[in-house]
Scaffold this motif. Structure first.
Motif, PDB file in Angstrom:
ATOM      1  N   ALA A   4     -22.699  29.279   6.087  1.00  0.00           N
ATOM      2  CA  ALA A   4     -23.178  30.443   5.348  1.00  0.00           C
ATOM      3  C   ALA A   4     -24.649  30.680   5.660  1.00  0.00           C
ATOM      4  N   PRO A   5     -25.163  31.897   5.441  1.00  0.00           N
ATOM      5  CA  PRO A   5     -26.596  32.154   5.637  1.00  0.00           C
ATOM      6  C   PRO A   5     -27.438  31.290   4.705  1.00  0.00           C
ATOM      7  N   GLN A   6     -28.715  31.179   5.031  1.00  0.00           N
ATOM      8  CA  GLN A   6     -29.624  30.395   4.185  1.00  0.00           C
ATOM      9  C   GLN A   6     -29.692  30.968   2.779  1.00  0.00           C
ATOM     10  N   THR A   7     -29.684  32.315   2.667  1.00  0.00           N
ATOM     11  CA  THR A   7     -29.714  32.972   1.367  1.00  0.00           C
ATOM     12  C   THR A   7     -28.408  33.733   1.172  1.00  0.00           C
ATOM     13  N   VAL A   8     -27.719  33.448   0.077  1.00  0.00           N
ATOM     14  CA  VAL A   8     -26.424  34.057  -0.194  1.00  0.00           C
ATOM     15  C   VAL A   8     -26.492  34.813  -1.517  1.00  0.00           C
ATOM     16  N   ASP A   9     -26.270  36.123  -1.463  1.00  0.00           N
ATOM     17  CA  ASP A   9     -26.114  36.940  -2.674  1.00  0.00           C
ATOM     18  C   ASP A   9     -24.665  36.759  -3.125  1.00  0.00           C
ATOM     19  N   VAL A  10     -24.466  36.105  -4.267  1.00  0.00           N
ATOM     20  CA  VAL A  10     -23.116  35.684  -4.654  1.00  0.00           C
ATOM     21  C   VAL A  10     -22.176  36.876  -4.870  1.00  0.00           C
ATOM     22  N   LYS A  11     -22.673  37.944  -5.498  1.00  0.00           N
ATOM     23  CA  LYS A  11     -21.802  39.091  -5.733  1.00  0.00           C
ATOM     24  C   LYS A  11     -21.495  39.811  -4.426  1.00  0.00           C
ATOM     25  N   GLN A  12     -22.485  39.955  -3.566  1.00  0.00           N
ATOM     26  CA  GLN A  12     -22.243  40.611  -2.284  1.00  0.00           C
ATOM     27  C   GLN A  12     -21.257  39.808  -1.448  1.00  0.00           C
ATOM     28  N   PHE A  13     -21.342  38.480  -1.534  1.00  0.00           N
ATOM     29  CA  PHE A  13     -20.421  37.626  -0.795  1.00  0.00           C
ATOM     30  C   PHE A  13     -18.982  37.867  -1.254  1.00  0.00           C
ATOM     31  N   ILE A  14     -18.775  37.967  -2.577  1.00  0.00           N
ATOM     32  CA  ILE A  14     -17.435  38.240  -3.109  1.00  0.00           C
ATOM     33  C   ILE A  14     -16.963  39.626  -2.688  1.00  0.00           C
ATOM     34  N   ASP A  15     -17.880  40.604  -2.714  1.00  0.00           N
ATOM     35  CA  ASP A  15     -17.503  41.977  -2.357  1.00  0.00           C
ATOM     36  C   ASP A  15     -17.086  42.108  -0.896  1.00  0.00           C
ATOM     37  N   ASP A  16     -17.658  41.270  -0.036  1.00  0.00           N
ATOM     38  CA  ASP A  16     -17.418  41.397   1.409  1.00  0.00           C
ATOM     39  C   ASP A  16     -16.169  40.669   1.882  1.00  0.00           C
ATOM     40  N   ARG A  17     -15.484  39.946   0.984  1.00  0.00           N
ATOM     41  CA  ARG A  17     -14.324  39.158   1.386  1.00  0.00           C
ATOM     42  C   ARG A  17     -13.072  39.636   0.650  1.00  0.00           C
ATOM     43  N   PRO A  18     -11.894  39.370   1.236  1.00  0.00           N
ATOM     44  CA  PRO A  18     -10.647  39.620   0.492  1.00  0.00           C
ATOM     45  C   PRO A  18     -10.588  38.698  -0.731  1.00  0.00           C
ATOM     46  N   VAL A  19      -9.823  39.093  -1.716  1.00  0.00           N
ATOM     47  CA  VAL A  19      -9.671  38.269  -2.915  1.00  0.00           C
ATOM     48  C   VAL A  19      -8.925  36.996  -2.537  1.00  0.00           C
ATOM     49  N   SER A  20      -9.527  35.852  -2.829  1.00  0.00           N
ATOM     50  CA  SER A  20      -8.945  34.563  -2.429  1.00  0.00           C
ATOM     51  C   SER A  20      -7.907  34.104  -3.444  1.00  0.00           C
ATOM     52  N   LEU A  21      -7.146  33.081  -3.059  1.00  0.00           N
ATOM     53  CA  LEU A  21      -6.161  32.503  -3.975  1.00  0.00           C
ATOM     54  C   LEU A  21      -6.829  31.957  -5.229  1.00  0.00           C
ATOM     55  N   TYR A  22      -8.015  31.378  -5.065  1.00  0.00           N
ATOM     56  CA  TYR A  22      -8.714  30.824  -6.232  1.00  0.00           C
ATOM     57  C   TYR A  22      -9.113  31.935  -7.197  1.00  0.00           C
ATOM     58  N   GLN A  23      -9.585  33.063  -6.676  1.00  0.00           N
ATOM     59  CA  GLN A  23      -9.937  34.184  -7.547  1.00  0.00           C
ATOM     60  C   GLN A  23      -8.705  34.702  -8.287  1.00  0.00           C
ATOM     61  N   TRP A  24      -7.567  34.808  -7.585  1.00  0.00           N
ATOM     62  CA  TRP A  24      -6.335  35.230  -8.242  1.00  0.00           C
ATOM     63  C   TRP A  24      -5.930  34.223  -9.315  1.00  0.00           C
ATOM     64  N   PHE A  25      -6.184  32.956  -9.062  1.00  0.00           N
ATOM     65  CA  PHE A  25      -5.867  31.920 -10.045  1.00  0.00           C
ATOM     66  C   PHE A  25      -6.706  32.110 -11.310  1.00  0.00           C
ATOM     67  N   VAL A  26      -8.004  32.351 -11.157  1.00  0.00           N
ATOM     68  CA  VAL A  26      -8.882  32.577 -12.308  1.00  0.00           C
ATOM     69  C   VAL A  26      -8.407  33.796 -13.103  1.00  0.00           C
ATOM     70  N   ILE A  27      -8.065  34.866 -12.392  1.00  0.00           N
ATOM     71  CA  ILE A  27      -7.599  36.090 -13.039  1.00  0.00           C
ATOM     72  C   ILE A  27      -6.297  35.826 -13.794  1.00  0.00           C
ATOM     73  N   ALA A  28      -5.386  35.052 -13.193  1.00  0.00           N
ATOM     74  CA  ALA A  28      -4.106  34.747 -13.835  1.00  0.00           C
ATOM     75  C   ALA A  28      -4.299  33.933 -15.114  1.00  0.00           C
ATOM     76  N   VAL A  29      -5.196  32.958 -15.086  1.00  0.00           N
ATOM     77  CA  VAL A  29      -5.459  32.148 -16.282  1.00  0.00           C
ATOM     78  C   VAL A  29      -6.027  33.021 -17.400  1.00  0.00           C
ATOM     79  N   CYS A  30      -6.943  33.913 -17.057  1.00  0.00           N
ATOM     80  CA  CYS A  30      -7.522  34.810 -18.062  1.00  0.00           C
ATOM     81  C   CYS A  30      -6.465  35.762 -18.615  1.00  0.00           C
ATOM     82  N   PHE A  31      -5.539  36.199 -17.757  1.00  0.00           N
ATOM     83  CA  PHE A  31      -4.431  37.040 -18.221  1.00  0.00           C
ATOM     84  C   PHE A  31      -3.600  36.280 -19.259  1.00  0.00           C
ATOM     85  N   LEU A  32      -3.299  35.017 -18.985  1.00  0.00           N
ATOM     86  CA  LEU A  32      -2.528  34.212 -19.935  1.00  0.00           C
ATOM     87  C   LEU A  32      -3.281  34.021 -21.244  1.00  0.00           C
TER      88      LEU A  32
END
Length: 452
Positions: A4-32
């Motif tokens: 990864a770059p030396q400086t990482v903007d966490v929100k921009q990093f999430i915006d630039d990538r497809p939704v990962s399995l871990y993100q779907w997992f977090v969303i599913a737990v919150c749905f439950l």
């Protein structure tokens, strides 16, 4: 594995990538979490006839216990945000899930309305605080392009939980008694709370804004992007530094956010007024429009079904157009649908269609308010912003059924009642448009963009 770059903007990093399995997992737990929370909210309604029959109490006494739960949810919502800022959102979520779980389990063993009232208040505190934190987590881990849709999707868990409680109650109460639905409503959130300790993360922007160790942030980032090495990365936020000097209530009531906060409170209170009035009195109003009991039950069921579809449609539209305007237009559409609904007497086809349309617009707009709040506030005030909007809005929710009862007592006809609901809906739409126009005039930055 790439570095990864030396400086990482966490929100921009999430915006630039497809939704990962871990993100779907977090969303599913919150749905439950939201699903079981909604189950617990409505459980007392399905156990109510048993309470009246066994304890020989009046409907007014049962109403006091139900109101105690709503009051507890209001207190929980107002406490949850500041507590999240003082400790952390994940800790508050876990503690409040356990609080609601214990309150629900103990409810199964009460023998009188006094203990029932006290435990419903305690359970309500846990429910009121946990729901906004769950929605905050979804927003934090969703890319901006899908944030509104995913927050609204998780909010649909509320509808599912309420419906599931009715199904479960019909199966278990005749066999195991009324206490069984509270046992189920306590054991499941207790299990979710224990699981959350190990599997749920803190909000990323919360960790970065509080200067948590880079290793802890990197550990979460690696779950999102296993193919990226963050060993020497420094994590930052794109939000302006001034917004991070205050937290919680100090943020949402600061000059840059105060007007928008007041408009969100006004809009959400108006939405809750209409939502709870219709939830409490719609079956009776539908019957007064000429439907039989079975027809009224079927037509009324179209209202929450339309709400779930409306929330998903509005979430999709909010990702593509200006958010406040999308919700305001939906509110206006809901007013028109209710006006049409009130004018149908004996026309079951139009009665059903207008009920479904009202659900799409009224319920869909209500469930979209959490997304508006999440995108309006910076990370340092987001949890409190959502929580306090929920807490203040419930005062409108308390007044709605009361106003409906007074109008029915005064023999106000159905068409007039539905027409009068245009007033709070007009207030909701106006508040959202005022919030948007004020931001446009001042050039105030709303998060993550000026279109929030």
């Amino acid at each position: 594995m790439r570095s990864a770059p030396q400086t990482v903007d966490v929100k921009q990093f999430i915006d630039d990538r497809p939704v990962s399995l871990y993100q779907w997992f977090v969303i599913a737990v919150c749905f439950l979490i939201l699903t079981i929370d909604a189950y617990d909210v409505v459980a007392i309604g399905f156990a109510g006839p048993s309470f009246i029959g066994e304890w020989h109490i009046t409907k007014a006494q049962l109403g006091t216990a139900i109101s105690a739960g709503v009051l507890g949810m209001t207190v929980g919502a107002l406490l949850g945000g500041p507590l999240s800022d003082w400790t952390s959102p994940k800790r508050v979520l876990i503690v409040m899930l356990m609080t609601s779980a214990v309150g629900s389990i103990l409810t199964a063993f009460v023998g009188g309305v006094g203990a029932l009232t006290g435990l419903r208040f305690v359970t309500g505190i846990g429910l009121g605080a946990a729901m906004p934190v769950g929605l905050t987590l979804v927003h934090e881990y969703a890319p901006t392009r899908r944030g509104s849709l995913l927050v609204n999707f998780v909010n649909c868990g509320v509808m599912l939980g309420a419906a599931a409680c009715g199904v479960v109650a019909g199966i278990v109460i005749p066999v195991y008694g009324w206490g069984s639905i509270f046992i189920i409503g306590g054991v499941i959130p207790l299990g979710l709370a224990i699981a959350a300790i190990f599997v749920l993360p803190e909000p990323l922007r919360f960790m970065v804004s509080r200067n948590w160790p880079a290793q802890r942030v990197a550990a979460v980032m690696r779950r999102i992007a296993p193919d990226v090495a963050f060993d020497s990365s420094h994590f930052v936020l794109s939000e302006d530094e001034q917004s991070q000097k205050k937290v919680g209530v100090a943020v949402i009531l600061s000059p840059g956010f105060l007007f928008g906060t007041l408009m969100l409170w006004c809009a959400y209170s108006s939405a809750c007024f209409v939502f709870y009035l219709l939830n409490g009195w719609m079956p009776l109003l539908i019957r007064d429009s000429g439907a039989t009991l079975s027809q009224a039950s079927f037509i009324t069921s179209l209202y929450p079904l339309g709400g779930a579809l409306g929330a998903l449609c509005l979430g999709w539209l909010m990702g593509r157009f200006e958010k406040n305007t999308v919700v305001a237009i939906a509110v206006a559409g809901g007013g028109v649908a209710l006006w049409i609904l009130g004018g149908q007497k004996g026309n079951l086809g139009l009665l059903a269609a207008s009920t479904f349309a009202a659900g799409m617009c009224v319920n869909g707009a209500l469930m979209s308010m959490a997304s508006l709040a999440a995108t309006f506030y910076s990370s340092s005030g987001r949890t409190t912003g959502i929580s306090w909007m929920n807490g203040v809005g419930r005062f409108g929710g308390m007044l709605g059924p009361l106003a409906g009862g007074l109008m029915l007592k005064a023999n106000v006809d159905v068409s007039t009642m539905f027409a009068l609901l245009a007033v709070p809906m007009l207030i909701q739409a106006a508040a959202l448009l005022l919030k948007r126009s004020a931001a446009a005039r001042t050039g105030a930055l709303e998060y993550p963009s000026n279109l929030a």
